[in-house]
Design a protein around this motif. Structure first.
Motif, short mmCIF file in Angstrom:
data_model
loop_
_atom_site.label_atom_id
_atom_site.label_comp_id
_atom_site.label_asym_id
_atom_site.label_seq_id
_atom_site.Cartn_x
_atom_site.Cartn_y
_atom_site.Cartn_z
N ASN A 234 5.45 -3.93 11.24
CA ASN A 234 4.51 -4.90 10.67
C ASN A 234 5.21 -5.93 9.78
O ASN A 234 4.56 -6.69 9.07
N GLY B 194 2.51 -9.91 0.74
CA GLY B 194 1.14 -10.18 0.31
C GLY B 194 0.19 -10.47 1.46
O GLY B 194 -1.01 -10.49 1.29
N ARG B 195 0.76 -10.69 2.68
CA ARG B 195 -0.13 -10.94 3.81
C ARG B 195 -0.89 -9.66 4.15
O ARG B 195 -0.31 -8.57 4.09
N PRO B 196 -2.16 -9.77 4.50
CA PRO B 196 -2.94 -8.55 4.73
C PRO B 196 -2.44 -7.76 5.94
O PRO B 196 -2.06 -8.35 6.95
N VAL B 197 -2.40 -6.45 5.78
CA VAL B 197 -2.02 -5.58 6.90
C VAL B 197 -3.13 -4.53 6.99
O VAL B 197 -3.58 -4.02 5.98
N LEU B 198 -3.57 -4.25 8.19
CA LEU B 198 -4.68 -3.32 8.36
C LEU B 198 -4.27 -1.90 8.00
O LEU B 198 -3.35 -1.34 8.59
N LYS B 199 -4.97 -1.36 6.99
CA LYS B 199 -4.58 -0.02 6.56
C LYS B 199 -5.02 1.04 7.56
O LYS B 199 -4.41 2.11 7.65
N PRO C 210 -4.24 1.39 -1.69
CA PRO C 210 -3.62 0.11 -2.05
C PRO C 210 -2.95 0.20 -3.43
O PRO C 210 -3.44 0.92 -4.30
N THR D 16 -2.41 -1.82 -6.62
CA THR D 16 -3.07 -3.03 -7.11
C THR D 16 -2.14 -3.91 -7.95
O THR D 16 -2.33 -5.09 -8.06
N MET E 230 0.84 -1.20 0.00
CA MET E 230 0.00 0.00 0.00
C MET E 230 0.87 1.24 0.00
O MET E 230 2.08 1.18 0.23
#
Ligand code: PEP
Ligand code: MN
Length: 351
Positions: free
Chosen positions: A24, A45-50, A64, A66, A1
């Motif tokens: 993170n 690629g692991r999700p991180v809270l924006k 993000p 893309t 992001m």
């Protein structure tokens, strides 16, 4: 992001965002624009809270990215990134010309060609000392002796040197001689080499593999960029198709596509793109009309005696004609040839 800082964000606020990114397990890539700083947070690629970034002081927006190539993408850096080359900026308005022989064959061949392309208006000198040849029986290049000749040509003409690197262990040697490391088509997905070139922080010309898609080229560039090496230019050099009249098929489409997908400069190689000297100038004109930032062209003082790629090499006077035509096309599309910034050159000296 991408974390877009406010225009008045303080260095402390920027540092706090970087710290949070790294906390993170992500990598932070700073891009300081004229108005504001953008921080790329790149992970695996692991999700991180924006949301955790949204509320940090100094943060304006979080967007993000893309595309799979984050740092190479226009989403990350909207402006063209400029690649400094001996006082000119590749990727800016001026079109840059890199010219010289396919291979360094001898001192006389290189020096005469270097002076001739300089005279015709080239900005940089190309020439391979380590050659990736299809056949192990073909001329493989002069190695370090060839690099010495390139250094002498730079000394005499003031032109920076673009030369190919084939193996990661050659980094210490090549970075002593090359102003720009060329990574050739056959090595575009040599990840150990991309990694080493990235770590070296040395400028790189990355050529598209003959069977690589545009996305794969951009992912290869991402390897170099992800090591913090921002000086990367891309090169379209033709792809392999069913056509056999020409050596490769120049993918002119790739030029506007790359210019739209990435901020990196895009160079066209019409020599390998066609494989025939008769077609080189026409395709050079097409490349500049399509938006390429420069050309890399093979030139030889005596193509019929070249040890590699003679059939696609221009004689110096034909290169001079290419420069005239490319200048006219550049002007027709609102550009110009980049100014020449070489220091005054020494005359061609005898061995
Ligand atoms: C070259 O530039 O001489 C060369 C070998 O190019 P490519 O890697 O594009 O085949
Ligand atoms: Mn060649």
């Amino acid at each position: 992001m991408m974390i877009i800082m406010r225009t008045n964000a303080t260095p402390q606020e920027i540092a706090a965002v970087v710290e949070r990114i790294e906390g993170n397990g992500l990598r932070a890539h700073l891009s300081k624009g004229e108005e504001r700083t953008v921080i790329g947070a790149v992970g695996d690629g692991r999700p991180v809270l924006k949301d955790q970034f949204l509320h940090l002081p100094g943060v304006d927006r979080v967007i993000p990215i893309t595309r799979p190539y984050k740092l190479a993408s226009r989403e990350f850096i909207a402006e063209n990134s400029l690649f400094p080359l001996n006082g000119v900026q590749v990727g800016d308005q001026g079109v840059v010309l890199i010219a010289g022989p396919c291979s360094v064959e001898s001192r006389t061949q290189l020096l005469e060609t270097a002076h001739a392309v300089r005279e015709a208006g080239a900005h940089a000198l190309r020439g391979g000392a380590f050659k990736p040849r299809t056949s192990p029986y073909s001329f493989q290049g002069l190695g370090e002796a060839g690099l010495e000749m390139l250094a002498e040509a730079r000394e005499q003409t003031g032109m920076p040197i673009v030369t190919e690197i084939m193996a990661p262990e050659h980094i210490p040697l090549l970075t002593r001689y090359a102003d720009v490391l060329q990574i050739g088509a056959r090595n575009m997905q040599n990840y150990a080499l991309l990694h080493a070139a990235g770590e070296s922080q040395h400028p790189v010309l990355l050529k598209r593999g003959m069977m690589a898609t545009i996305d794969e080229l951009l992912m290869a560039a991402e390897y170099i960029l992800s090591h913090g090496n921002r000086r990367v230019m891309l090169c379209e050099r033709g792809i392999r198709t069913f056509e056999s009249v020409t050596r490769n098929t120049t993918d002119i489409n790739a030029i506007p596509a790359l210019k739209s997908l990435t901020h990196l400069p895009v160079i066209l190689d019409p020599s390998h793109g066609t494989g025939h000297w008769e077609y080189v100038t026409a395709i050079a004109r097409a490349g500049i009309a399509a938006g390429a930032d420069g050309l890399i062209v093979e030139v030889h003082i005596n193509p019929s005696e070249a040890l590699s790629d003679g059939g696609q090499s221009l004689k110096p006077e034909r290169f001079a004609e290419l420069v005239r035509q490319v200048r006219a096309v550049s002007e027709a599309v609102g550009r110009s040839l980049a100014p020449i910034r070489h220091p005054v050159s020494a005359p061609l000296s005898e061995p």
